[in-house]
Design an enzyme around this catalytic site. Structure first.
Site, PDB file in Angstrom:
ATOM      1  N   GLU A  41      46.928  26.555  41.729  1.00 61.44           N
ATOM      2  CA  GLU A  41      46.389  25.491  41.120  1.00 61.44           C
ATOM      3  C   GLU A  41      44.983  26.270  41.207  1.00 61.44           C
ATOM      4  OE1 GLU A  41      44.601  21.220  41.335  1.00 61.44           O
ATOM      5  OE2 GLU A  41      45.731  21.759  43.196  1.00 61.44           O
ATOM      6  N   GLY A  46      41.891  29.744  47.517  1.00 60.22           N
ATOM      7  CA  GLY A  46      42.758  30.803  47.421  1.00 60.22           C
ATOM      8  C   GLY A  46      42.857  31.497  45.887  1.00 60.22           C
ATOM      9  N   CYS A  47      43.378  30.582  45.077  1.00 57.63           N
ATOM     10  CA  CYS A  47      43.602  30.526  43.957  1.00 57.63           C
ATOM     11  C   CYS A  47      42.153  31.427  43.120  1.00 57.63           C
ATOM     12  CB  CYS A  47      43.940  29.619  42.855  1.00 57.63           C
ATOM     13  SG  CYS A  47      45.508  28.939  43.598  1.00 57.63           S
ATOM     14  N   GLN A  48      41.045  30.579  43.445  1.00 51.74           N
ATOM     15  CA  GLN A  48      39.789  31.350  42.928  1.00 51.74           C
ATOM     16  C   GLN A  48      39.740  32.941  43.550  1.00 51.74           C
ATOM     17  OE1 GLN A  48      37.300  28.052  43.418  1.00 51.74           O
ATOM     18  NE2 GLN A  48      36.245  28.658  41.749  1.00 51.74           N
ATOM     19  N   ALA A  51      42.084  35.088  41.521  1.00 50.71           N
ATOM     20  CA  ALA A  51      41.698  35.331  40.049  1.00 50.71           C
ATOM     21  C   ALA A  51      40.428  36.274  39.979  1.00 50.71           C
ATOM     22  CB  ALA A  51      41.279  33.801  39.585  1.00 50.71           C
TER      23      ALA A  51
END
Length: 157
Positions: A41, A46-48, A51
């Site tokens: 998401e 974590g995803c940031q 990315a």
């Protein structure tokens, strides 16, 4: 739950919309090497981190001939916000119905905080110029993932 792909398999083709609502097809990248990564998401910690790690390494990945594409179930508006918030310099793709997640085996059971849940398996695929999967990496960690990937690709600095 879907079957996992392995190195040597043809990468399933797809067309998804990007953060701007424009259609993007994997076959448009034939003749180029692609790093296709799936994440749970946008705009979560974590995803940031993951990315931003790709963002910070994009120039060296591009110099080695790789294009990076990120895929999540987020809608294009949320992807636009993620691109703007984190100053991302690569394309994010929206797969709200999980069709592409299923095709790549990135939807399934995982352990989260000690419980078994069903969701996105953070995964990365390295696809060659002919559309063949060279690396199929499932359940990768958000932090340190790009360094591990660079090492596997022989790009370690």
């Amino acid at each position: 739950m879907s079957d996992r792909l392995e190195a040597g398999a043809s990468a399933p083709d797809f067309t998804l919309v990007d953060q701007d609502g424009a259609p993007v097809s994997l076959h448009d990248y034939r003749g180029q090497k692609v790093i296709l990564y799936f994440y749970p998401e946008a705009l979560t910690e974590g995803c940031q981190k993951q990315a931003c790690d790709f963002r910070d390494n994009l120039n060296s990945l591009k110099a080695s001939g790789y294009t990076v594409l990120g895929v999540s179930r987020d809608d294009p508006a949320k992807l636009t916000k993620a691109v703007e918030t984190d100053h991302l310099n690569f394309t994010l793709l929206s797969d709200p119905d999980r069709t592409v997640h299923e095709a790549y085996g990135t939807w399934g059971e995982k352990s989260m905080y000690g419980k078994t849940v069903v969701g996105v398996l953070r995964s990365t695929f390295v696809i060659d110029e002919q559309g063949v999967i060279q690396q199929a990496l499932y359940n990768v960690k958000a932090t340190g993932h790009v360094a591990m990937l660079r090492k596997k690709l022989g790009l370690a600095a």
